[in-house]
Scaffold this motif. Structure first.
Motif, PDB file in Angstrom:
ATOM      1  N   PRO A 169      -6.558  10.153   8.528  1.00 16.06           N
ATOM      2  CA  PRO A 169      -5.625   9.223   7.878  1.00 16.06           C
ATOM      3  C   PRO A 169      -6.179   8.726   6.542  1.00 16.06           C
ATOM      4  CG  PRO A 169      -6.891   8.097   9.550  1.00 16.06           C
ATOM      5  CD  PRO A 169      -7.329   9.528   9.604  1.00 16.06           C
ATOM      6  N   ASN A 170      -5.301   8.115   5.764  1.00 15.43           N
ATOM      7  CA  ASN A 170      -5.753   7.414   4.557  1.00 15.43           C
ATOM      8  C   ASN A 170      -6.428   6.118   4.997  1.00 15.43           C
ATOM      9  OD1 ASN A 170      -4.628   9.360   2.812  1.00 15.43           O
ATOM     10  ND2 ASN A 170      -2.620   8.394   2.975  1.00 15.43           N
ATOM     11  N   TYR A 171      -7.599   5.878   4.450  1.00 18.01           N
ATOM     12  CA  TYR A 171      -8.456   4.812   4.987  1.00 18.01           C
ATOM     13  C   TYR A 171      -8.815   3.829   3.878  1.00 18.01           C
ATOM     14  CZ  TYR A 171     -13.036   2.944   6.508  1.00 18.01           C
ATOM     15  OH  TYR A 171     -14.095   2.137   6.804  1.00 18.01           O
ATOM     16  N   TYR A 172      -8.575   2.528   4.142  1.00 22.08           N
ATOM     17  CA  TYR A 172      -8.808   1.479   3.151  1.00 22.08           C
ATOM     18  C   TYR A 172      -9.779   0.449   3.711  1.00 22.08           C
ATOM     19  CZ  TYR A 172      -4.425   3.391   1.269  1.00 22.08           C
ATOM     20  OH  TYR A 172      -3.452   4.231   0.794  1.00 22.08           O
ATOM     21  N   LEU A 173     -10.700   0.012   2.872  1.00 21.41           N
ATOM     22  CA  LEU A 173     -11.607  -1.078   3.245  1.00 21.41           C
ATOM     23  C   LEU A 173     -11.073  -2.368   2.636  1.00 21.41           C
ATOM     24  CD1 LEU A 173     -15.144   0.544   2.831  1.00 21.41           C
ATOM     25  CD2 LEU A 173     -14.139  -0.368   4.926  1.00 21.41           C
ATOM     26  N   ILE A 174     -10.693  -3.314   3.467  1.00 24.26           N
ATOM     27  CA  ILE A 174     -10.144  -4.588   3.007  1.00 24.26           C
ATOM     28  C   ILE A 174     -11.192  -5.666   3.244  1.00 24.26           C
ATOM     29  CG2 ILE A 174      -8.260  -6.249   3.251  1.00 24.26           C
ATOM     30  CD1 ILE A 174      -7.365  -3.493   2.207  1.00 24.26           C
ATOM     31  N   ILE A 178       0.852  -1.186   0.000  1.00 22.09           N
ATOM     32  CA  ILE A 178       0.000   0.000   0.000  1.00 22.09           C
ATOM     33  C   ILE A 178       0.887   1.235   0.000  1.00 22.09           C
ATOM     34  CG2 ILE A 178      -1.653   1.353   1.347  1.00 22.09           C
ATOM     35  CD1 ILE A 178      -2.901  -1.192   2.302  1.00 22.09           C
ATOM     36  N   ASP A 179       0.781   1.963  -1.091  1.00 25.47           N
ATOM     37  CA  ASP A 179       1.469   3.249  -1.179  1.00 25.47           C
ATOM     38  C   ASP A 179       0.434   4.356  -0.991  1.00 25.47           C
ATOM     39  OD1 ASP A 179       4.150   2.385  -1.760  1.00 25.47           O
ATOM     40  OD2 ASP A 179       3.395   1.727  -3.709  1.00 25.47           O
ATOM     41  N   PRO A 180       0.845   5.478  -0.472  1.00 26.31           N
ATOM     42  CA  PRO A 180      -0.129   6.553  -0.234  1.00 26.31           C
ATOM     43  C   PRO A 180      -0.716   7.063  -1.555  1.00 26.31           C
ATOM     44  CG  PRO A 180       2.110   7.331   0.146  1.00 26.31           C
ATOM     45  CD  PRO A 180       2.205   5.853  -0.045  1.00 26.31           C
ATOM     46  N   PRO A 181      -1.955   7.517  -1.508  1.00 23.25           N
ATOM     47  CA  PRO A 181      -2.571   8.049  -2.737  1.00 23.25           C
ATOM     48  C   PRO A 181      -1.834   9.314  -3.192  1.00 23.25           C
ATOM     49  CG  PRO A 181      -3.894   8.581  -0.827  1.00 23.25           C
ATOM     50  CD  PRO A 181      -2.837   7.656  -0.343  1.00 23.25           C
ATOM     51  N   GLY A 241       0.235  14.777  -8.278  1.00 22.39           N
ATOM     52  CA  GLY A 241       1.633  14.382  -8.318  1.00 22.39           C
ATOM     53  C   GLY A 241       2.313  14.334  -6.965  1.00 22.39           C
ATOM     54  N   VAL A 242       1.538  14.600  -5.890  1.00 23.20           N
ATOM     55  CA  VAL A 242       2.132  14.620  -4.547  1.00 23.20           C
ATOM     56  C   VAL A 242       1.500  13.509  -3.698  1.00 23.20           C
ATOM     57  CG1 VAL A 242       2.502  15.978  -2.450  1.00 23.20           C
ATOM     58  CG2 VAL A 242       2.503  17.087  -4.701  1.00 23.20           C
ATOM     59  N   PRO A 243       2.313  12.633  -3.154  1.00 23.46           N
ATOM     60  CA  PRO A 243       1.764  11.598  -2.254  1.00 23.46           C
ATOM     61  C   PRO A 243       1.132  12.236  -1.032  1.00 23.46           C
ATOM     62  CG  PRO A 243       4.046  11.106  -2.872  1.00 23.46           C
ATOM     63  CD  PRO A 243       3.784  12.513  -3.312  1.00 23.46           C
ATOM     64  N   GLN A 244      -0.007  11.692  -0.624  1.00 27.18           N
ATOM     65  CA  GLN A 244      -0.742  12.259   0.503  1.00 27.18           C
ATOM     66  C   GLN A 244      -0.476  11.434   1.769  1.00 27.18           C
ATOM     67  OE1 GLN A 244      -2.676  15.202   0.045  1.00 27.18           O
ATOM     68  NE2 GLN A 244      -1.398  15.021  -1.804  1.00 27.18           N
ATOM     69  N   PRO A 245       0.233  12.009   2.735  1.00 26.73           N
ATOM     70  CA  PRO A 245       0.557  11.216   3.932  1.00 26.73           C
ATOM     71  C   PRO A 245      -0.590  11.115   4.928  1.00 26.73           C
ATOM     72  CG  PRO A 245       1.525  13.405   4.103  1.00 26.73           C
ATOM     73  CD  PRO A 245       0.867  13.334   2.750  1.00 26.73           C
ATOM     74  N   GLY A 246      -1.582  11.993   4.814  1.00 29.69           N
ATOM     75  CA  GLY A 246      -2.665  12.012   5.791  1.00 29.69           C
ATOM     76  C   GLY A 246      -2.186  12.570   7.126  1.00 29.69           C
ATOM     77  N   THR A 247      -3.114  12.611   8.064  1.00 30.74           N
ATOM     78  CA  THR A 247      -2.797  13.092   9.414  1.00 30.74           C
ATOM     79  C   THR A 247      -3.389  12.117  10.432  1.00 30.74           C
ATOM     80  OG1 THR A 247      -4.811  14.390   9.610  1.00 30.74           O
ATOM     81  CG2 THR A 247      -2.895  15.502   8.632  1.00 30.74           C
ATOM     82  N   VAL A 252       6.719   9.716   0.295  1.00 27.76           N
ATOM     83  CA  VAL A 252       8.047  10.320   0.112  1.00 27.76           C
ATOM     84  C   VAL A 252       7.869  11.554  -0.771  1.00 27.76           C
ATOM     85  CG1 VAL A 252      10.399  10.000  -0.723  1.00 27.76           C
ATOM     86  CG2 VAL A 252       9.172   8.089   0.338  1.00 27.76           C
ATOM     87  N   ILE A 253       8.175  12.691  -0.203  1.00 29.80           N
ATOM     88  CA  ILE A 253       7.991  13.950  -0.920  1.00 29.80           C
ATOM     89  C   ILE A 253       9.356  14.612  -1.077  1.00 29.80           C
ATOM     90  CG2 ILE A 253       6.854  16.204  -0.884  1.00 29.80           C
ATOM     91  CD1 ILE A 253       4.673  14.931   0.844  1.00 29.80           C
ATOM     92  N   ASN A 254       9.702  14.859  -2.308  1.00 24.75           N
ATOM     93  CA  ASN A 254      11.021  15.446  -2.613  1.00 24.75           C
ATOM     94  C   ASN A 254      12.157  14.641  -1.988  1.00 24.75           C
ATOM     95  OD1 ASN A 254       9.795  17.561  -4.044  1.00 24.75           O
ATOM     96  ND2 ASN A 254       9.551  18.757  -2.146  1.00 24.75           N
ATOM     97  N   GLY A 255      11.980  13.345  -2.029  1.00 30.44           N
ATOM     98  CA  GLY A 255      13.025  12.462  -1.528  1.00 30.44           C
ATOM     99  C   GLY A 255      13.045  12.284  -0.035  1.00 30.44           C
ATOM    100  N   THR A 256      12.110  12.936   0.659  1.00 28.25           N
ATOM    101  CA  THR A 256      12.091  12.843   2.121  1.00 28.25           C
ATOM    102  C   THR A 256      10.836  12.097   2.579  1.00 28.25           C
ATOM    103  OG1 THR A 256      13.224  14.965   2.279  1.00 28.25           O
ATOM    104  CG2 THR A 256      12.133  14.167   4.270  1.00 28.25           C
TER     105      THR A 256
END
Lengths: 503, 208
Positions: free
Chosen positions: A333-338, A316-319, A323-329, A353-357
């Motif tokens: 948070p990023n929420y998935y139904l499995i 699972i990679d962040p959405p 063009g910017v990955p969303q880390p959530g808070t 990972v944003i700008n390599g960080t």
């Protein structure tokens, strides 16, 4: 002769009248004094105390609604005037003396774990019966007031509204007459979330464990990595954090083995210092209850539609948005139904990972059914650094301890929540095996109030567990991280602060 | 003649006057004694209940401050109580007031701090100190240097407070006695019979 008799009768009459007058004056004075005392003690003092009872009753009403935000979310603040984060109660009149209370509750703070804190301001009013007179000021001498400094009685108008306004901030001052003399007192209470992991092990039912050579100690990861030598070295500055490996058992049925570097609480047990190795307090009269766990509200969470299952190797990679990955808070948070987690599924959650960080990334999974359903199951969960993962599951959990791989350095970054079965006849289980004699452990926390928790073997565990019945038969080395005492989703609330506005 | 004779006959004889004076003396003496006794009783009663009201006031002051307190400390002689309370209202000179003077007199929004003993709710960076003490015949309440006389009596009011610390909380047990005007030969029971007890728990988690 007649006139002489008349004169004598007149003299007697005057004497009788004077006597009556004197006695009446004395009686009137006594009566006035008694009435004043009665007025103060029976009416004003009583009303002053009752107004606090009323205010605290309002605080209790507000507190009950705050607790519902966790225990019964659909009915929290029902019937209140709700506007955003502010909730205003209806006015409640109660008691034989017609006490009046009302409360304003507002969400004023979210802690780093994303849990809301509530402030409730309650006012309680009690009517002052009897004569509308001030109290005992005359006893205090010239220029020194006594009761009126303490008991502020509103005889004609509400002095608080006139001086400080309805919110006490000086805005909206108004001269509001009161129907009858009254006393109003105001209190402010802060409701703080109770987080699930305040002890190393918390079992609502029976307890067996650990092995005879096992131990439970503690440390604080924010003060440095775990060091096994600290718990026996009182000169170490981190020693104070090493004695919180507390075990809480809400039962008298407990077989306690090994060493506990912390407190031990039971509910009716007979544990003593002679029967158990406990460094801290032993208290056999500490009952508690665990409420069934329901899926919390997802209203503020960021739903991500894929993946919907964990099959084989699932990453699972962040959405990515723009063009910017969303880390959530923490609170969003990023929420998935499995819908299912296969028995040998291998889940990995990566940070944004944003700008390599790499960034702190908050992820929640809601899994329907089991995560591993037999002793041959070996589902794996990988949590690398910067990932904060919470997994809610409705079924059972079964895997090897070493398959829970949390390399983030903090057990609170992998939180597993077992949703209580709606059918009370179903017994939820969580089984962790070392497997193959391995003593490799895991770093995670479990909150499973309805599940029986079993650990076979002797894994090295960093974290905390809340369960129904607990069983462990190995020489487990268990390290509770004191940083966990503020971690996790709120399971209840407690009053953390109380002040009275005495103006 | 008859009239003159009759008037003379109506006059009091010396024994009559003496007797009347004696009776009057007894009556007025009894009245005076009774009045004095009544006045003394009334004064004692008034003093008793008046002082009792002051006992209640002291208890109520103490209870109010203990309930909202963070720390309660009593002196060795149990007659001085020091209570640390939150600074709920912004005062002139507080940091917030220096930034925005209109905030003076308004309730402060609390801040949360995570400490080694868990979360702590703070109203400002400092706290207030309230001291209850005895000065002569007066009971004083001193809040941040401001003195208020909360009770004043010549009846030797003596409050004694014991501070009992528990795991997370503490409570203050207070007893207040006074010396009533009427005593029974100076018996100790005269004072102990006036005792008023009070127990107040901290509503906040104990910090000291």
């Amino acid at each position: 002769m007649r006139s002489r008799r008349l004169a004598e009768e007149g003299n007697v009459l005057i004497c009788a009248l004077c006597t009556i007058l004197i006695i009446s004056l004395i009686g009137a004075n006594v009566l006035r004094n008694c009435t004043t005392r009665y007025n103060v003690s029976s009416s004003q003092v009583r009303s002053w105390k009752e107004s606090l009872f009323a205010a605290e009753a309002g605080g209790d009403i507000g507190y009950a609604e705050v607790r519902k935000t966790v225990l019964d979310p659909p009915h929290a603040f029902t019937g209140w005037d709700n506007s955003g984060a502010k909730h205003v109660s209806p006015v409640t009149t109660f008691g034989a003396n017609n006490l009046i209370t009302s409360t304003v509750v507002d969400l004023f703070y979210n802690d780093p774990a994303g849990n809301p804190w509530y402030r409730s301001r309650s006012r309680g009013t009690a009517p002052v019966l009897g004569m509308a007179r001030t109290g005992m000021d005359d006893r205090m001498g010239a220029g020194v007031r006594g009761d009126s400094l303490l008991r502020k009685i509103d005889f004609k108008t509400d002095h608080f509204l006139a001086t400080y306004g309805p919110n006490g901030d000086g805005a909206g001052q108004a001269l509001v007459p009161v129907t009858n003399p009254q006393i109003t007192r105001r209190i402010e209470q802060i409701s703080a979330p109770i987080t699930p992991f305040e002890a190393a092990i918390k079992a609502a039912g029976t307890f067996y464990g650990l092995g005879s050579a096992a131990y439970i100690d503690s440390y604080r990861s924010s003060a440095g990595p775990y060091d096994p030598n600290v718990r026996n070295n009182p000169t170490d500055p981190r020693y104070v954090d090493s004695q919180s490996g507390t075990v809480e058992i809400n039962s008298s049925v407990a077989t306690v083995q090994g060493s506990i570097y912390g407190n031990l609480y039971t509910n009716g047990g007979t544990v003593t210092k002679k029967t158990a190795s406990v460094s801290g307090v032993i208290d056999n009269n500490v009952p508690f209850s665990l409420n069934p766990l329901e899926m919390p509200s997802t209203a503020t969470w960021n739903y991500v539609p894929t993946p919907t299952a964990v099959t084989g190797n699932t990453v699972i990679d962040p959405p990515v948005v723009g063009g910017v990955p969303q880390p959530g808070t923490a609170s969003s948070p990023n929420y998935y139904l499995i819908s299912y987690f296969v028995n040998n599924g291998n889940l990995t959650v990566n940070p944004a990972v944003i700008n390599g960080t790499p960034k702190d990334t908050y992820v929640v999974l809601s899994v329907t059914g089991d995560i591993g359903n037999s002793t041959s199951s070996q589902p794996t969960i990988n949590v690398p650094a910067y990932v904060h993962l919470k997994i809610y599951f409705t079924g059972n959990f079964q895997t090897k301890a070493e398959n829970i791989v949390n390399t983030s350095g903090y057990s609170g970054n992998l939180q597993l929540y077992a949703i209580s079965p709606t059918d009370p006849s179903l017994q939820q289980t969580i089984n962790l095996n070392s497997g193959g004699g391995s003593n490799a452990g895991f770093s995670a926390v479990f909150y499973a109030p309805s599940a029986n928790f079993t650990i076979n073997g002797a894994p090295d565990i960093t974290g905390a567990i809340v369960c129904k019945n607990f069983y462990a038969n190995g020489n487990v080395h268990w390290h509770y991280d004191r940083r966990l005492d503020s971690e996790g989703a709120a399971i209840d609330y407690r009053i953390a602060s109380y002040v009275e506005d005495i103006r | 003649m008859n009239l003159k004779i009759s008037r003379k006959r109506f006059a009091f004889t010396l024994p009559e006057i003496t007797l009347a004076l004696a009776v009057s003396g007894v009556v007025f003496g009894a009245t005076l004694t009774s009045s004095t006794s009544l006045q003394k009783s009334f004064n004692a009663l008034d003093s008793y209940f008046g002082t009792h009201m002051q006992q209640i006031r002291i208890v109520d002051y103490l209870s109010r401050d203990v309930k909202r307190g963070l720390i309660v400390t009593t002196s060795a002689d149990l007659q001085t109580v020091t209570i640390t309370i939150p600074n709920y209202i912004i005062q002139a000179g507080d940091p917030e007031a220096l930034v925005n003077p209109t905030l003076v007199g308004t309730p402060r929004t609390p801040t949360m701090a995570y400490t080694p003993s868990g979360w702590q709710v703070n109203y400002g960076n400092t706290t207030s100190t309230v001291v209850y003490s005895i000065s002569g015949m007066s009971i004083l309440r001193t809040e941040n240097g401001t003195v208020t006389t909360i009770a004043s009596s010549t009846d030797q009011l003596v409050p004694q407070t014991t501070d009992v610390e528990l795991t997370n909380t503490e409570y203050a047990k207070t007893s207040i006695t006074f010396q009533p005007i009427f005593t029974s030969g100076g018996a100790q029971a005269s004072r102990s019979g006036t005792i008023v007890y009070s127990t107040a728990y901290l509503r906040n988690k104990r910090r000291g």
